[in-house]
Write a protein that holds these residues in place. Structure first.
Motif, PDB file in Angstrom:
ATOM      1  N   THR A  10      63.725 -20.739  -8.334  1.00 18.80           N
ATOM      2  CA  THR A  10      63.737 -22.286  -7.577  1.00 18.80           C
ATOM      3  C   THR A  10      64.131 -23.539  -7.559  1.00 18.80           C
ATOM      4  OG1 THR A  10      61.802 -20.890  -6.755  1.00 18.80           O
ATOM      5  CG2 THR A  10      61.418 -23.155  -6.524  1.00 18.80           C
ATOM      6  N   TYR A  11      64.631 -24.218  -7.587  1.00 13.36           N
ATOM      7  CA  TYR A  11      65.469 -25.192  -7.526  1.00 13.36           C
ATOM      8  C   TYR A  11      65.219 -26.344  -7.108  1.00 13.36           C
ATOM      9  CZ  TYR A  11      67.335 -21.472 -10.437  1.00 13.36           C
ATOM     10  OH  TYR A  11      68.079 -20.267 -11.396  1.00 13.36           O
ATOM     11  N   SER A  12      65.475 -27.554  -7.644  1.00 15.65           N
ATOM     12  CA  SER A  12      65.278 -29.196  -7.173  1.00 15.65           C
ATOM     13  C   SER A  12      66.520 -29.742  -7.415  1.00 15.65           C
ATOM     14  CB  SER A  12      64.037 -29.836  -6.993  1.00 15.65           C
ATOM     15  OG  SER A  12      63.525 -30.692  -8.316  1.00 15.65           O
TER      16      SER A  12
ATOM     17  N   THR B 159      65.139 -21.824  -2.834  1.00 14.88           N
ATOM     18  CA  THR B 159      65.031 -20.628  -3.494  1.00 14.88           C
ATOM     19  C   THR B 159      66.194 -19.458  -3.525  1.00 14.88           C
ATOM     20  OG1 THR B 159      62.499 -21.435  -2.826  1.00 14.88           O
ATOM     21  CG2 THR B 159      63.190 -18.885  -4.205  1.00 14.88           C
TER      22      THR B 159
ATOM     23  N   GLU C 200      64.859 -28.471  -2.375  1.00 15.09           N
ATOM     24  CA  GLU C 200      64.340 -27.818  -2.953  1.00 15.09           C
ATOM     25  C   GLU C 200      65.201 -26.367  -2.632  1.00 15.09           C
ATOM     26  OE1 GLU C 200      60.140 -25.888  -3.291  1.00 15.09           O
ATOM     27  OE2 GLU C 200      60.326 -28.316  -3.743  1.00 15.09           O
TER      28      GLU C 200
ATOM     29  N   LYS D 208      64.855 -25.945   1.158  1.00 19.75           N
ATOM     30  CA  LYS D 208      63.880 -26.896   1.734  1.00 19.75           C
ATOM     31  C   LYS D 208      64.179 -28.862   1.310  1.00 19.75           C
ATOM     32  CE  LYS D 208      59.233 -25.422   0.844  1.00 19.75           C
ATOM     33  NZ  LYS D 208      58.007 -25.704   0.059  1.00 19.75           N
TER      34      LYS D 208
ATOM     35  N   TYR E  31      67.425 -35.465  -0.734  1.00 15.72           N
ATOM     36  CA  TYR E  31      66.970 -33.827  -1.338  1.00 15.72           C
ATOM     37  C   TYR E  31      66.401 -33.250  -0.795  1.00 15.72           C
ATOM     38  CZ  TYR E  31      62.817 -32.075  -3.768  1.00 15.72           C
ATOM     39  OH  TYR E  31      61.637 -30.395  -4.820  1.00 15.72           O
TER      40      TYR E  31
ATOM     41  N   GLN F 298      60.594 -31.866   4.186  1.00 18.75           N
ATOM     42  CA  GLN F 298      59.911 -32.163   3.281  1.00 18.75           C
ATOM     43  C   GLN F 298      59.025 -32.811   4.393  1.00 18.75           C
ATOM     44  OE1 GLN F 298      58.498 -31.498  -0.077  1.00 18.75           O
ATOM     45  NE2 GLN F 298      60.211 -29.906   0.182  1.00 18.75           N
TER      46      GLN F 298
END
Length: 293
Positions: free
Chosen positions: A254-256, A232, A230, A281, A228, A286
């Motif tokens: 901002t993307y995930s 920016t 995340e 991140k 995962y 996390q």
């Protein structure tokens, strides 16, 4: 040499820990073997209570603890098997460095390592062994407490927040010493600093949802088997890249996204190479939020 000494296995079954009816962590089921095992958790999750219970200082509220098949009974253990570093140094402030170490050695007369002088040198205490403990700095006191916990030649070593008060140089030296010792010892370390140790070379556990779980299980429960991220950005990621990697825009720039493998993650980074990346991140970032106070 007996099999009991060789294996170094701690087995924990259905363990509840806490004070009287106040359960801090419950239903702990773990097997901890030779090497370094790191226990991550924010303050108040039960790290110290867990170590105090495993070493027989406190009684469990429920469940059983076994050392190489031998059940821990009535809060008693064979003291020659275990050494522990607690939050309180346990040092005598009116005694010198040398006197404190000699006193501790008296409890392990037939079971002492030969590394005392080497540890004093490594931690820069070898030239001040005649100093009284109350005159030492916080960092020096912590170094002495660490040395005291490492000089018994025991199979099981428990280190509760050992890096408190240490400078960066001492932290690095301490980690190097531990990795030399891990080959034939079972070393348990508690910490709330996720990046304090080289966790890739250790067994990892997390105080999570009022119990203790293996690191991999917590990661899988939260994110599955994917990686995962995340991220920016200072500018927008091109639409074709978003579509190619199935990336969600969760805020302004901002993307995930989740990747099935490291290869796919690296491919994505190559695609956005040259763009303005502000922050990233990852899974471990996390997890820091789980551990933060």
């Amino acid at each position: 040499m007996t099999e009991r000494w060789i294996t170094g296995l701690i087995k924990i079954n259905s363990l509840d820990i806490g004070y009287k009816k106040n359960i801090v962590s419950r239903n702990i089921n773990l097997e901890i073997g030779t090497g370094i095992s790191l226990f991550f958790g924010k303050n108040g999750t039960g790290k110290t209570t867990f170590f105090r219970t495993l070493t027989g200082i406190m009684l469990p509220l429920n469940g059983n603890i076994y050392y190489d098949g031998d059940k821990l009974r009535d809060g008693s253990i064979v003291k020659d098997d275990i050494s522990i570093l607690t939050h309180k140094s346990g040092l005598y402030s009116n005694l010198t460095i040398r006197e404190n170490l000699d006193y501790w050695k008296s409890f392990y007369r037939n079971n002492l390592s030969t590394i005392t002088e080497a540890l004093l040198r490594e931690f820069d205490l070898n030239n001040i062994t005649d100093r009284v403990v109350r005159t030492l700095s916080k960092g020096q006191t912590q170094k002495l407490a660490i040395i005291r916990s490492l000089i018994p030649n025991v199979k099981y070593i428990f280190l509760d927040e050992p890096l408190n008060g240490l400078d960066v140089k001492s932290k690095i030296k301490f980690s190097e010493i531990l990795y030399e010792l891990k080959k034939n010892k079972t070393i348990l370390i508690s910490t709330h600093g996720f990046s304090d140790f080289d966790i890739e070379n250790s067994n990892k556990f997390i105080f999570y949802n009022q119990t203790i779980e293996p690191y991999g299980k917590v990661v899988s429960e939260i994110w599955g088997d994917s990686i995962y991220i995340e991220i920016t950005m200072g500018n927008k990621i091109p639409q074709e890249v978003l579509k190619e990697f199935n990336i969600d825009e969760i805020g302004e720039c901002t993307y995930s996204c989740s990747f099935e493998s490291k290869v796919m993650k690296d491919k994505f980074y190559n695609k956005i190479n040259g763009l303005d990346i502000i922050s990233v991140k990852t899974t471990e970032n996390q997890l820091k939020s789980i551990l933060s106070d």
